[in-house]
Write a protein that holds these residues in place. Structure first.
Motif, PDB file in Angstrom:
ATOM      1  N   ALA A 240       0.814  -1.220   0.000  1.00 44.20           N
ATOM      2  CA  ALA A 240       0.000   0.000   0.000  1.00 44.20           C
ATOM      3  C   ALA A 240       0.839   1.258   0.000  1.00 44.20           C
ATOM      4  O   ALA A 240       0.335   2.338  -0.343  1.00 44.20           O
ATOM      5  CB  ALA A 240      -0.938  -0.001   1.208  1.00 44.20           C
ATOM      6  N   HIS A 241       2.111   1.176   0.365  1.00 40.93           N
ATOM      7  CA  HIS A 241       2.983   2.350   0.408  1.00 40.93           C
ATOM      8  C   HIS A 241       4.178   2.205  -0.536  1.00 40.93           C
ATOM      9  O   HIS A 241       5.138   2.965  -0.432  1.00 40.93           O
ATOM     10  CB  HIS A 241       3.467   2.585   1.838  1.00 40.93           C
ATOM     11  CG  HIS A 241       2.382   3.014   2.771  1.00 40.93           C
ATOM     12  ND1 HIS A 241       2.070   4.334   2.996  1.00 40.93           N
ATOM     13  CD2 HIS A 241       1.516   2.287   3.506  1.00 40.93           C
ATOM     14  CE1 HIS A 241       1.062   4.401   3.851  1.00 40.93           C
ATOM     15  NE2 HIS A 241       0.709   3.174   4.173  1.00 40.93           N
ATOM     16  N   ALA A 242       4.103   1.247  -1.467  1.00 40.70           N
ATOM     17  CA  ALA A 242       5.224   1.017  -2.386  1.00 40.70           C
ATOM     18  C   ALA A 242       5.494   2.236  -3.256  1.00 40.70           C
ATOM     19  O   ALA A 242       6.648   2.551  -3.571  1.00 40.70           O
ATOM     20  CB  ALA A 242       4.946  -0.208  -3.248  1.00 40.70           C
ATOM     21  N   PHE A 256       7.049  -0.206 -14.351  1.00 37.82           N
ATOM     22  CA  PHE A 256       6.301  -1.180 -15.147  1.00 37.82           C
ATOM     23  C   PHE A 256       6.115  -2.412 -14.278  1.00 37.82           C
ATOM     24  O   PHE A 256       7.085  -3.036 -13.845  1.00 37.82           O
ATOM     25  CB  PHE A 256       7.046  -1.533 -16.435  1.00 37.82           C
ATOM     26  CG  PHE A 256       6.240  -2.366 -17.381  1.00 37.82           C
ATOM     27  CD1 PHE A 256       5.294  -1.776 -18.201  1.00 37.82           C
ATOM     28  CD2 PHE A 256       6.418  -3.741 -17.441  1.00 37.82           C
ATOM     29  CE1 PHE A 256       4.532  -2.545 -19.074  1.00 37.82           C
ATOM     30  CE2 PHE A 256       5.672  -4.516 -18.310  1.00 37.82           C
ATOM     31  CZ  PHE A 256       4.722  -3.908 -19.131  1.00 37.82           C
ATOM     32  N   ILE A 257       4.854  -2.748 -13.975  1.00 38.11           N
ATOM     33  CA  ILE A 257       4.539  -3.849 -13.064  1.00 38.11           C
ATOM     34  C   ILE A 257       4.417  -5.146 -13.846  1.00 38.11           C
ATOM     35  O   ILE A 257       3.740  -5.214 -14.874  1.00 38.11           O
ATOM     36  CB  ILE A 257       3.208  -3.584 -12.326  1.00 38.11           C
ATOM     37  CG1 ILE A 257       3.237  -2.236 -11.610  1.00 38.11           C
ATOM     38  CG2 ILE A 257       2.900  -4.713 -11.352  1.00 38.11           C
ATOM     39  CD1 ILE A 257       1.866  -1.768 -11.154  1.00 38.11           C
ATOM     40  N   VAL A 258       5.049  -6.192 -13.323  1.00 39.61           N
ATOM     41  CA  VAL A 258       4.928  -7.532 -13.893  1.00 39.61           C
ATOM     42  C   VAL A 258       4.297  -8.420 -12.821  1.00 39.61           C
ATOM     43  O   VAL A 258       4.823  -8.530 -11.710  1.00 39.61           O
ATOM     44  CB  VAL A 258       6.296  -8.104 -14.306  1.00 39.61           C
ATOM     45  CG1 VAL A 258       6.119  -9.453 -14.993  1.00 39.61           C
ATOM     46  CG2 VAL A 258       7.038  -7.131 -15.207  1.00 39.61           C
ATOM     47  N   SER A 274      -1.163   2.878  -4.960  1.00 39.99           N
ATOM     48  CA  SER A 274      -0.037   3.527  -4.262  1.00 39.99           C
ATOM     49  C   SER A 274       0.837   4.294  -5.251  1.00 39.99           C
ATOM     50  O   SER A 274       1.350   5.377  -4.934  1.00 39.99           O
ATOM     51  CB  SER A 274       0.795   2.483  -3.505  1.00 39.99           C
ATOM     52  OG  SER A 274       1.656   1.763  -4.362  1.00 39.99           O
ATOM     53  N   LEU A 275       1.023   3.753  -6.467  1.00 36.40           N
ATOM     54  CA  LEU A 275       1.805   4.456  -7.485  1.00 36.40           C
ATOM     55  C   LEU A 275       1.067   5.714  -7.956  1.00 36.40           C
ATOM     56  O   LEU A 275       1.680   6.761  -8.162  1.00 36.40           O
ATOM     57  CB  LEU A 275       2.084   3.530  -8.663  1.00 36.40           C
ATOM     58  CG  LEU A 275       3.009   2.333  -8.372  1.00 36.40           C
ATOM     59  CD1 LEU A 275       3.007   1.363  -9.537  1.00 36.40           C
ATOM     60  CD2 LEU A 275       4.430   2.797  -8.072  1.00 36.40           C
ATOM     61  N   ASP A 276      -0.247   5.607  -8.104  1.00 42.38           N
ATOM     62  CA  ASP A 276      -1.037   6.786  -8.486  1.00 42.38           C
ATOM     63  C   ASP A 276      -0.931   7.875  -7.419  1.00 42.38           C
ATOM     64  O   ASP A 276      -0.758   9.061  -7.745  1.00 42.38           O
ATOM     65  CB  ASP A 276      -2.508   6.397  -8.677  1.00 42.38           C
ATOM     66  CG  ASP A 276      -2.745   5.580  -9.944  1.00 42.38           C
ATOM     67  OD1 ASP A 276      -1.912   5.687 -10.874  1.00 42.38           O
ATOM     68  OD2 ASP A 276      -3.739   4.844  -9.989  1.00 42.38           O
ATOM     69  N   ALA A 277      -1.030   7.473  -6.153  1.00 45.09           N
ATOM     70  CA  ALA A 277      -0.961   8.449  -5.061  1.00 45.09           C
ATOM     71  C   ALA A 277       0.387   9.156  -5.024  1.00 45.09           C
ATOM     72  O   ALA A 277       0.479  10.332  -4.655  1.00 45.09           O
ATOM     73  CB  ALA A 277      -1.234   7.766  -3.721  1.00 45.09           C
ATOM     74  N   ALA A 278       1.442   8.427  -5.414  1.00 41.86           N
ATOM     75  CA  ALA A 278       2.787   9.010  -5.427  1.00 41.86           C
ATOM     76  C   ALA A 278       3.116   9.676  -6.761  1.00 41.86           C
ATOM     77  O   ALA A 278       4.233  10.135  -6.966  1.00 41.86           O
ATOM     78  CB  ALA A 278       3.821   7.927  -5.117  1.00 41.86           C
ATOM     79  N   ARG A 279       2.130   9.701  -7.687  1.00 45.74           N
ATOM     80  CA  ARG A 279       2.290  10.322  -9.006  1.00 45.74           C
ATOM     81  C   ARG A 279       3.427   9.678  -9.801  1.00 45.74           C
ATOM     82  O   ARG A 279       4.237  10.349 -10.442  1.00 45.74           O
ATOM     83  CB  ARG A 279       2.501  11.829  -8.875  1.00 45.74           C
ATOM     84  CG  ARG A 279       1.314  12.536  -8.218  1.00 45.74           C
ATOM     85  CD  ARG A 279       1.518  14.017  -8.142  1.00 45.74           C
ATOM     86  NE  ARG A 279       0.359  14.662  -7.502  1.00 45.74           N
ATOM     87  CZ  ARG A 279       0.252  15.967  -7.284  1.00 45.74           C
ATOM     88  NH1 ARG A 279       1.239  16.778  -7.658  1.00 45.74           N
ATOM     89  NH2 ARG A 279      -0.811  16.464  -6.696  1.00 45.74           N
ATOM     90  N   VAL A 280       3.482   8.350  -9.728  1.00 44.45           N
ATOM     91  CA  VAL A 280       4.459   7.577 -10.496  1.00 44.45           C
ATOM     92  C   VAL A 280       3.747   7.001 -11.725  1.00 44.45           C
ATOM     93  O   VAL A 280       2.807   6.211 -11.593  1.00 44.45           O
ATOM     94  CB  VAL A 280       5.055   6.432  -9.651  1.00 44.45           C
ATOM     95  CG1 VAL A 280       5.985   5.562 -10.502  1.00 44.45           C
ATOM     96  CG2 VAL A 280       5.808   6.985  -8.449  1.00 44.45           C
ATOM     97  N   ARG A 281       4.175   7.404 -12.918  1.00 51.53           N
ATOM     98  CA  ARG A 281       3.588   6.845 -14.136  1.00 51.53           C
ATOM     99  C   ARG A 281       3.940   5.368 -14.226  1.00 51.53           C
ATOM    100  O   ARG A 281       5.071   4.967 -13.966  1.00 51.53           O
ATOM    101  CB  ARG A 281       4.133   7.574 -15.375  1.00 51.53           C
ATOM    102  CG  ARG A 281       3.489   7.100 -16.686  1.00 51.53           C
ATOM    103  CD  ARG A 281       4.018   7.866 -17.892  1.00 51.53           C
ATOM    104  NE  ARG A 281       5.378   7.493 -18.250  1.00 51.53           N
ATOM    105  CZ  ARG A 281       5.682   6.446 -19.015  1.00 51.53           C
ATOM    106  NH1 ARG A 281       4.733   5.645 -19.461  1.00 51.53           N
ATOM    107  NH2 ARG A 281       6.944   6.197 -19.321  1.00 51.53           N
TER     108      ARG A 281
END
Length: 587
Positions: A240-242, A256-258, A274-281
């Motif tokens: 959840a915090h990755a 890029f998630i596999v 969690s990636l969206d919350a951290a603004r990671v494309r």
């Protein structure tokens, strides 16, 4: 005891008012403390006191706080309670000191190395690494005979090893200041100038802007590989915090998630959130589950998908799943753009304690398992214990086989602990976190000594020469045999072979088999459903194992529980005769 109030108040602020320069710096700090990190002998206490005086702030030494609260020296705390106890308490003491507002804090040499402590410092303080050269450090520590370092027969060797392990981590501090011999005032001026530059770049700071403190991982294990060093975090809520952790690890990087079809419905959503919350494309690919995914075809599919998603060399592949996904993703990361970063988020017990740690990556060939691959270390491992709650009982037991392996290699006390506490481990109690941490610490220590398996890293293959051959002969059919079950049979075979050869007491082999059977793991080749292959087939499969050297079989055998060793040039005929007896015994 750790959470007691400060025994001695921080050293008093000088009576004279702050000069305008100091006032401007303290104002920009907005309540954040300044934390000094670095090796013993780097001058954290002496320079810290002078810096605090210059800024008109209190000064506190975290080691002194701990010693005063316990009425023991740091060395005595280590001796009585162990390092894990000390590091956990050190983290809590520093969290309390940092939370009490503006001050200058000197930390112990190992504090910033711990991932949880480092996370608290990053979120709520400004960190300064006082970097000193080897000769300067040795000259200083020799003046203090109470230093534990000096109790080693080779203090210079210890110091060089610590420098290799710690300097890449210290480099993550906000500022780096050279600590050299000479007047402290010159170093203080450099620190003030560096603080002014950093705070000006950050702009106005308010407590609301402070990055959220991440939930503490239950344990942090550091894999010391110099410039390739990384942390393993073990605990709940890590998926959840990755995104926050990736953003801190590599600001501006994409991901890029596999993952696979079994894991995606459970954990892909929380990871993407969690990636969206951290603004990671980010992009993703969901592959079929199972060992057969570790092949050329899926390797190509993964690489093409990552390239189509416009992933660049500075971006990260994230392996979300078990050992198959981790091995495949790591090999893709080693190959794409001639080397990308990757993060392991293992969701099975087996991958959390074994395949996600150490940098072995690869795919299978028709000739055997893991024969195409590379050594490519992850940048971070997040072992989220919450993910194990959804693990089927068979998969959990299979992962437990790798936990047992570490006790059998060189930790007899850990094996004895597992014999007593395995029901609590299987019940997902606190003992599970301890078992994972000990396993990761064991593997990290071996990997740090022998990263590319030129020496004693081969000990980690206990049970694998037998196990890999069995997996190949069932065509990697997970309905018949999964990897951990193959390892369990392999370890039992290794101990029975060692006993038959007069290397190991029969009682040790019996004890190993009894424990594996108690937790529901197979221990005999005949336990594999539909087994029909003979001894010659097994030996032929072993001949393609990557541990074969110049055609000679290499096994990990044992002199006792916790006393495994590498046996090279094992006679194939002796192994064939042993296997014949094993197969007849199972009829």
């Amino acid at each position: 005891m750790w959470d007691q109030a400060i025994v001695h108040p921080p050293e008093a602020t000088p009576a004279q008012p702050r000069d305008p320069r100091a006032q401007a710096i303290v104002s920009r700090l907005a309540g954040r403390p300044v934390v000094l990190v670095g090796m013993m002998g780097s001058g954290k206490t002496a320079i810290g006191k002078r810096l605090a005086q210059r800024l008109g702030l209190p000064f506190v030494d975290s080691d002194h706080e701990i010693e005063a609260a316990h009425r023991l020296t740091i060395a005595e705390i280590f001796a009585l309670h162990g390092e894990a106890y000390f590091r956990d308490g050190e983290r809590r003491v520093l969290a309390r000191l940092i939370g009490e507002g503006e001050r200058v804090i000197a930390t112990g040499g190992g504090a910033f190395i711990q991932p949880q402590t480092r996370g608290v410092i990053r979120a709520r303080a400004v960190s300064i690494w006082l970097k000193a050269e080897f000769e300067v450090l040795m000259r200083r520590v020799r003046k203090r005979p109470t230093r534990p370092l000096l109790h080693d027969p080779n203090p210079e060797g210890v110091m060089r090893r610590l420098i290799d392990e710690r300097y890449p981590v210290y480099a993550e501090a906000d500022l780096v200041i050279q600590s050299r011999d000479g007047p402290h005032e010159a170093i203080i001026e450099e620190i003030l100038a560096a603080l002014e530059g950093l705070l000006a770049k950050q702009g106005d700071f308010t407590p609301e802007m402070t990055a959220p403190v991440l939930p503490p991982a239950s344990t942090g294990v550091h894999v010391a590989l110099g410039a390739r060093a990384y942390d393993i975090l073990i605990g709940p809520a890590l998926i959840a915090h990755a995104g926050e952790r990736l953003a801190r690890l590599a600001p501006g990087a994409n991901a890029f998630i596999v993952t696979d079809a079994h894991v995606a419905p459970l954990w892909l959503g929380p990871l993407e959130a969690s990636l969206d919350a951290a603004r990671v494309r980010h992009g993703r690919i969901v592959l079929p589950a199972g060992e057969t995914t570790k092949d050329y075809a899926h390797f190509e599919e993964l690489c093409e998908a990552a390239l189509a998603a416009k992933m660049e060399r500075g971006d990260f592949l994230i392996a979300l799943g078990g050992g198959v996904i981790g091995d495949l993703t790591g090999f893709a990361a080693a190959s794409l753009r001639r080397g990308m970063g990757f993060i392991q988020i293992p969701t099975t017990l087996l991958s959390q304690v074994d395949s996600s740690v150490g940098g072995k990556t690869g795919i299978n060939s028709r000739q055997g398992k893991n024969l195409i691959g590379a050594f490519h270390q992850p940048a971070l491992v997040l072992a989220d214990t919450d993910s194990l709650a959804t693990l089927p009982p068979r998969e959990f037991a299979a992962g437990y086989a790798e936990v047992v392996k570490y006790g059998l290699i060189d930790r007899p006390d850990f094996f004895a602990w597992l014999e007593k506490h395995w029901p609590a481990v299987f019940a997902r109690g606190p003992e599970l976190g301890h078992a994972i941490a000990v396993s990761c610490e064991s593997k990290a220590a071996v990997v740090a000594r022998d990263e590319t398996e030129q020496g004693d890293r081969a000990l980690l293959n206990l049970g694998h020469t037998f196990g890999h051959a069995l997996e190949k002969l069932v065509a990697y059919d997970s309905a018949r045999l999964v990897h951990g079950e193959g390892v369990a049979i392999g370890m039992a075979c290794a101990f029975r072979y060692s006993s038959r050869a007069g290397l190991c007491p029969a009682e040790a082999a019996e004890r190993v088999e009894a424990h594996l059977r108690a937790v529901g793991l197979p221990t005999r080749i005949s336990d594999i459903a539909g087994w029909s292959a003979g001894a010659d087939d097994i030996v032929a499969a072993m001949a393609q194992d990557k541990k074969v050297q110049r055609g000679a079989l290499t096994f990990i055998l044992a002199r006792d529980i916790g006393a495994s060793f590498i046996a090279k040039n094992v006679e194939a005929e002796a192994v064939r005769a042993f296997l014949d007896d094993e197969l007849r015994a199972g009829v």
